[in-house]
Scaffold this motif. Structure first.
Motif, PDB file in Angstrom:
ATOM      1  N   UNK A 192     -13.659   6.634  94.634  1.00 22.53           N
ATOM      2  CA  UNK A 192     -12.306   6.279  96.027  1.00 22.53           C
ATOM      3  C   UNK A 192     -12.081   4.709  96.332  1.00 22.53           C
ATOM      4  N   UNK A 193     -10.935   3.989  96.423  1.00 21.21           N
ATOM      5  CA  UNK A 193     -12.135   2.891  96.810  1.00 21.21           C
ATOM      6  C   UNK A 193     -11.846   2.335  98.974  1.00 21.21           C
ATOM      7  N   UNK A 194     -13.084   1.689  98.219  1.00 21.17           N
ATOM      8  CA  UNK A 194     -13.776   2.190 100.188  1.00 21.17           C
ATOM      9  C   UNK A 194     -12.675   1.251 101.234  1.00 21.17           C
ATOM     10  N   UNK A 195     -12.904   1.760 102.640  1.00 23.57           N
ATOM     11  CA  UNK A 195     -12.291   2.158 103.389  1.00 23.57           C
ATOM     12  C   UNK A 195     -12.470   0.451 103.523  1.00 23.57           C
ATOM     13  N   UNK A 196     -13.676   0.244 103.714  1.00 27.08           N
ATOM     14  CA  UNK A 196     -14.302  -1.500 104.427  1.00 27.08           C
ATOM     15  C   UNK A 196     -14.715  -0.721 105.887  1.00 27.08           C
ATOM     16  N   UNK A 197     -15.288   0.314 105.944  1.00 25.88           N
ATOM     17  CA  UNK A 197     -15.506   1.439 107.347  1.00 25.88           C
ATOM     18  C   UNK A 197     -17.114   1.679 107.267  1.00 25.88           C
ATOM     19  N   UNK A 198     -17.461   1.126 108.090  1.00 22.79           N
ATOM     20  CA  UNK A 198     -19.529   1.100 107.980  1.00 22.79           C
ATOM     21  C   UNK A 198     -19.183   1.619 109.182  1.00 22.79           C
ATOM     22  N   UNK A 199     -20.517   3.375 109.126  1.00 16.93           N
ATOM     23  CA  UNK A 199     -20.602   3.888 109.944  1.00 16.93           C
ATOM     24  C   UNK A 199     -21.871   3.848 110.400  1.00 16.93           C
ATOM     25  N   UNK A 200     -22.624   3.471 111.947  1.00 14.99           N
ATOM     26  CA  UNK A 200     -23.455   2.882 112.499  1.00 14.99           C
ATOM     27  C   UNK A 200     -23.693   3.959 113.813  1.00 14.99           C
ATOM     28  N   UNK A 201     -25.962   4.210 113.351  1.00 12.20           N
ATOM     29  CA  UNK A 201     -26.200   4.709 114.517  1.00 12.20           C
ATOM     30  C   UNK A 201     -27.003   3.691 115.629  1.00 12.20           C
ATOM     31  N   UNK A 202     -27.220   3.839 116.922  1.00 18.75           N
ATOM     32  CA  UNK A 202     -27.694   3.106 117.905  1.00 18.75           C
ATOM     33  C   UNK A 202     -29.144   2.542 117.238  1.00 18.75           C
ATOM     34  N   UNK A 203     -29.391   1.554 117.141  1.00 17.06           N
ATOM     35  CA  UNK A 203     -30.679   0.802 116.760  1.00 17.06           C
ATOM     36  C   UNK A 203     -31.726   1.019 117.563  1.00 17.06           C
TER      37      UNK A 203
END
Length: 314
Positions: A193-204
């Protein structure tokens, strides 16, 4: 002196490499303590799939195209597969060829499509257009690219200079042997599927170097991908993240997906060619499953971060 009896070399001739093209496999993991980046395909799942489509091991070396625009010639003919950012493909056959030199080859001359094994007859050319979405496209050839390995990998590393040079017109890339590889059994694979441009992140690890609301600010509004992005990292412009500590941070280890924040406050998402260490604080880390999405972001795209706090079972 060659003769008519000499075998046609099993190579890929680079007629045109497009804006930027390199040889990539799955990289050099485990050498960060020596100062050697991992490198490898920026969108590793796409390279793995391309290799499976032509019966290669998943870690075989292929070609990573940035923004398409390539033309590749196959003097001896070859099975190829194209994945990643979707591009229009044109198969230019040599005069007199009908495209039927290989078993299961296309029924009509010039037939070629992504996410499927394609037979390119002897002397044929595969032309890759500009992607309609995404940035990086992968070309796998049955047998894999047999360029010399450096520290266990054939990947080009743009940061350290390890591996083969970026592709240039006239370059001839040798192919590995196809004998002994499993037969090609997949007719086609569904495109992702076409990526939605959302990146999940964890606290650094250094989120405490920023204002208490820094992670919320990172996720509150979209960022735009800068034209200065490359295989080292995706540079973003948008909400500046404010630091509460101005002292120097000793260099520490970095991972792909680290969201590093230089003094400008504009985040950088590290990709495959990121340095093994860095001295700017990391406010967040992109989930590894979303790294292929980050690798396909092109200049001008908008991207959102979404804070992901996994459950911890005690």
């Amino acid at each position: 002196m060659s003769s008519e009896a000499d075998p046609v070399p099993r190579v890929v001739e680079v007629v045109a490499p497009g804006p930027y093209a390199t040889v990539q496999d799955l990289g050099r993991p485990g050498l960060g303590h020596l100062g050697v980046p991992c490198s490898g395909a920026a969108d590793a799942p796409s390279l793995r799939l391309a290799n499976r489509l032509v019966g290669n091991p998943e870690d075989a070396a292929g070609i990573e195209l940035t923004f398409g625009g390539a033309c590749l010639r196959f003097p001896a003919g070859a099975w190829v597969a194209v994945t990643g950012a979707p591009c229009p493909l044109t198969l230019r056959l040599p005069e007199g060829a009908d495209g039927s030199e290989g078993p299961g080859s296309p029924e009509r001359p010039g037939a070629a499509g992504p996410y499927a094994p394609v037979w390119v007859p002897s002397g044929g050319e595969l032309r890759v257009g500009t992607p309609t979405a995404g940035l990086r496209t992968y070309v796998a050839v049955r047998g894999g690219l047999d360029v010399p390995a450096v520290l266990g990998s054939r990947s080009t590393d743009a940061l350290s200079g390890l591996g083969p040079a970026p592709l240039a017109p006239g370059l001839r890339l040798p192919l590995g042997p196809a004998a002994g590889l499993p037969p090609i059994v997949v007719d086609a694979a569904p495109p992702p599927p076409v990526p939605r441009g959302v990146l999940r992140v964890l606290p650094g690890p250094r989120d405490d170097w920023f204002a208490p609301d820094a992670l919320e600010a990172l996720c509150a509004a979209p960022y735009q991908v800068s034209r200065h992005s490359n295989r080292v990292g995706v540079r973003l412009t948008g909400t500046a993240l404010r630091r509460v500590r101005d002292d120097e941070l000793p260099s520490e280890g970095m991972v792909a997906g680290a969201v590093q924040v230089p003094p400008s406050g504009q985040p950088i998402v590290f990709l495959a060619d990121h340095p093994p260490t860095g001295g700017y604080p990391v406010v967040a880390v992109v989930a590894s499953a979303d790294l292929p999405v980050a690798a396909q972001l092109r200049p001008g795209d908008r991207v959102w971060f979404r804070l992901h706090r996994p459950f911890i079972v005690i």
